[in-house]
Scaffold this motif. Structure first.
Motif, short mmCIF file in Angstrom:
data_model
loop_
_atom_site.label_atom_id
_atom_site.label_comp_id
_atom_site.label_asym_id
_atom_site.label_seq_id
_atom_site.Cartn_x
_atom_site.Cartn_y
_atom_site.Cartn_z
N GLU A 161 -69.20 29.31 32.54
CA GLU A 161 -69.74 30.19 33.57
C GLU A 161 -68.92 31.47 33.72
OE1 GLU A 161 -70.35 27.97 37.18
OE2 GLU A 161 -71.54 26.45 36.15
N ALA A 162 -68.76 32.17 32.61
CA ALA A 162 -67.95 33.39 32.60
C ALA A 162 -68.64 34.56 33.30
CB ALA A 162 -67.62 33.78 31.16
N CYS A 163 -69.92 34.44 33.54
CA CYS A 163 -70.68 35.45 34.30
C CYS A 163 -70.66 36.84 33.67
CB CYS A 163 -70.21 35.51 35.75
SG CYS A 163 -70.44 33.99 36.64
N LYS A 164 -71.15 36.91 32.44
CA LYS A 164 -71.25 38.22 31.82
C LYS A 164 -72.28 39.05 32.57
CE LYS A 164 -74.79 37.23 28.42
NZ LYS A 164 -75.67 36.49 29.21
N PRO A 165 -72.21 40.32 32.63
CA PRO A 165 -71.20 41.20 32.03
C PRO A 165 -69.92 41.33 32.86
CG PRO A 165 -72.86 42.55 33.05
CD PRO A 165 -73.30 41.12 33.23
N LYS A 166 -69.89 40.71 34.05
CA LYS A 166 -68.70 40.79 34.90
C LYS A 166 -67.43 40.37 34.16
CE LYS A 166 -67.52 37.85 38.34
NZ LYS A 166 -67.62 37.10 39.60
N PHE A 167 -67.55 39.38 33.26
CA PHE A 167 -66.42 38.88 32.49
C PHE A 167 -65.73 40.00 31.71
CE2 PHE A 167 -64.63 36.89 28.66
CZ PHE A 167 -63.81 35.93 29.22
#
Length: 84
Positions: free
Chosen positions: A10-16
Motif C-alpha cells: 500500500e505504497a499509495c502511488k503517486p504519493k510514494f
C-alpha cells in the motif's frame, strides 16, 4: 518473507514518489500496523513510505560493486507504477 529483503505494501502511488510519507511497520501475523518506523530493516514488512527512503535503504544493503542487484516488483501496472 525469506525470499525478500523488504516488503512494501500500500505504497499509495503517486504519493510514494512525490512526498516523504512515513513507513509503518506491519505485523506479519495479522497485517496490523505496529508503529511508525524511522529506520528500515531487512526482513520486515512496511506499509506506505516514500521512494527516497527506500532507495537509500536499498543502496545500504546492496553490493557495493553493483553486481547481483535484483528487484522484484509486484503491482497492478508496472509502467504507470514506475513512471509515476
Amino acid at each position: 518473507m525469506n525470499l525478500f529483503e523488504i516488503v512494501v505494501v500500500e505504497a499509495c502511488k503517486p504519493k510514494f514518489f512525490k512526498t516523504n510519507a512515513p513507513f509503518f511497520l506491519v505485523n506479519p501475523n495479522n497485517g496490523k500496523i505496529i508503529c511508525n518506523e524511522e529506520n528500515l530493516e531487512k526482513g520486515k514488512i512496511y506499509q506506505g513510505g516514500n521512494s527516497k527512503k527506500l532507495e537509500e535503504f536499498l543502496k545500504e544493503i546492496s553490493p557495493k560493486d553493483g553486481k547481483d542487484r535484483k528487484v522484484a516488483y509486484f503491482g497492478d501496472h508496472l509502467l504507470t507504477d514506475t513512471m509515476a
